[in-house]
Write a protein that holds these residues in place. Structure first.
Motif, PDB file in Angstrom:
ATOM      1  N   THR A   8      65.640 -53.433 -20.742  1.00  0.00           N
ATOM      2  CA  THR A   8      66.265 -53.525 -22.059  1.00  0.00           C
ATOM      3  C   THR A   8      66.795 -52.163 -22.496  1.00  0.00           C
ATOM      4  OG1 THR A   8      64.731 -55.299 -22.684  1.00  0.00           O
ATOM      5  CG2 THR A   8      65.917 -54.203 -24.471  1.00  0.00           C
ATOM      6  N   LEU A  10      67.434 -49.476 -24.911  1.00  0.00           N
ATOM      7  CA  LEU A  10      66.870 -49.112 -26.212  1.00  0.00           C
ATOM      8  C   LEU A  10      67.705 -48.079 -26.954  1.00  0.00           C
ATOM      9  CD1 LEU A  10      63.043 -48.859 -25.419  1.00  0.00           C
ATOM     10  CD2 LEU A  10      64.336 -50.815 -26.296  1.00  0.00           C
ATOM     11  N   ASP A  20      64.115 -49.628 -21.197  1.00  0.00           N
ATOM     12  CA  ASP A  20      62.738 -50.109 -21.155  1.00  0.00           C
ATOM     13  C   ASP A  20      62.581 -51.090 -19.992  1.00  0.00           C
ATOM     14  OD1 ASP A  20      60.578 -52.150 -21.692  1.00  0.00           O
ATOM     15  OD2 ASP A  20      60.146 -50.766 -23.317  1.00  0.00           O
ATOM     16  N   LEU A  41      72.774 -52.428 -27.798  1.00  0.00           N
ATOM     17  CA  LEU A  41      71.349 -52.108 -27.780  1.00  0.00           C
ATOM     18  C   LEU A  41      70.506 -53.380 -27.829  1.00  0.00           C
ATOM     19  CD1 LEU A  41      71.139 -49.008 -30.174  1.00  0.00           C
ATOM     20  CD2 LEU A  41      71.244 -49.038 -27.673  1.00  0.00           C
ATOM     21  N   ASN A  42      69.340 -53.305 -27.213  1.00  0.00           N
ATOM     22  CA  ASN A  42      68.375 -54.405 -27.146  1.00  0.00           C
ATOM     23  C   ASN A  42      68.835 -55.547 -26.238  1.00  0.00           C
ATOM     24  OD1 ASN A  42      66.540 -53.129 -28.997  1.00  0.00           O
ATOM     25  ND2 ASN A  42      67.887 -53.790 -30.672  1.00  0.00           N
ATOM     26  N   GLN A  43      69.897 -55.305 -25.467  1.00  0.00           N
ATOM     27  CA  GLN A  43      70.339 -56.257 -24.455  1.00  0.00           C
ATOM     28  C   GLN A  43      69.888 -55.756 -23.079  1.00  0.00           C
ATOM     29  OE1 GLN A  43      72.003 -59.200 -25.294  1.00  0.00           O
ATOM     30  NE2 GLN A  43      71.506 -58.513 -27.375  1.00  0.00           N
TER      31      GLN A  43
END
Length: 201
Positions: A8, A10, A20, A41-43
Motif C-alpha cells: 500500500t 502511504l 507498506d 495514496l492508500n492504493q
C-alpha cells in the motif's frame, strides 16, 4: 536482495515514497517517470527494486517497470554515474528517449541533467550505444505525465523534488515559476514535468 515489493502506497514526496508491505514500511527513492505511474495514496502498488549498498548508506530504489530498473542498473555501471545521477536522468527521459540521445550522440541534452558534465555525457553515449536498442523515431524528449488535480503546496513540493534531483534551490524556484506561468493550476507532478521539459528544450 529485494527485487520486488507489492503493498500500500502511504506517502509520496518526490523523489521519496513509502510503501507498506504487510506492516513493514519500505522507504524508496524513485525517478519521476515512476511517480507519474503511481496510484493515489492508500492504493496498492507494485515496484521493482534495486538495493544500493555503499560504505555510508543502504538505499532502496523503486521502479514502476522492470525495464526502468534494468536501465537504471545499466546507467550506474557507467564510470562516473551513481544512483542519484541515474535517478535524475530517468526523471527527465524514459528508456526510449535516453536511447535516442545515445544513438544520436546528443550530448547537449544529457549535460542538462544535474550533475552530468560533458565528459560523463560522452561516456554515456559511448558506453551505452551497444547496450541500448535504437529507438523508434518521433516522440517528445520527455515522457508525458498523466493529468492530476492541483494540490495545496504544489509549488513547494515541486521545488523540493527538483532540489532532490540535484538542482540548486534558486534554480528550482525559477524553474517552477516558469512552469506556473505556462500552467497556473498545475499539480506538483505537472510542474516538475514542465520544468524538466523546459530544461531539455
Amino acid at each position: 536482495m529485494i527485487g520486488r515489493l507489492h503493498g500500500t502506497l502511504l506517502e509520496k514526496q518526490a523523489p521519496f515514497l513509502l510503501l507498506d508491505v504487510s506492516g513493514v514500511g519500505y522507504e524508496l527513492q524513485a525517478p519521476m517517470t515512476t511517480f507519474y505511474a503511481l496510484p493515489e495514496l492508500n492504493q496498492t502498488a507494485t515496484l521493482y527494486t534495486h538495493l544500493a549498498v555503499s560504505e555510508t548508506a543502504q538505499q532502496l530504489f523503486g521502479f514502476a517497470r522492470r525495464s526502468d530498473r534494468d536501465l537504471f542498473r545499466t546507467l550506474i555501471k557507467v564510470n562516473g554515474v551513481g544512483p542519484k545521477m541515474a535517478v535524475a536522468i530517468l526523471s527527465g527521459m524514459d528508456a526510449g528517449q535516453i536511447a535516442r540521445c545515445v544513438h544520436e550522440d546528443n550530448v547537449t541534452a544529457l549535460v542538462k541533467v544535474p550533475g552530468v558534465g560533458k565528459k560523463t555525457a560522452e561516456r554515456l553515449v559511448i558506453e551505452l550505444r551497444d547496450k541500448l536498442a535504437a529507438p523508434a523515431t518521433g516522440g517528445d524528449l520527455l515522457s508525458p505525465a498523466p493529468s492530476a488535480a492541483a494540490s495545496v503546496g504544489a509549488d513547494s513540493e515541486a521545488e523540493s523534488a527538483l532540489i532532490a534531483l540535484g538542482y540548486k534551490p534558486t534554480e528550482a524556484t525559477r524553474m517552477v515559476a516558469a512552469a506556473k506561468r505556462v500552467q497556473p493550476e498545475a499539480s506538483a507532478q505537472e510542474l516538475i514535468r514542465l520544468s524538466l521539459k523546459k530544461v531539455a528544450g
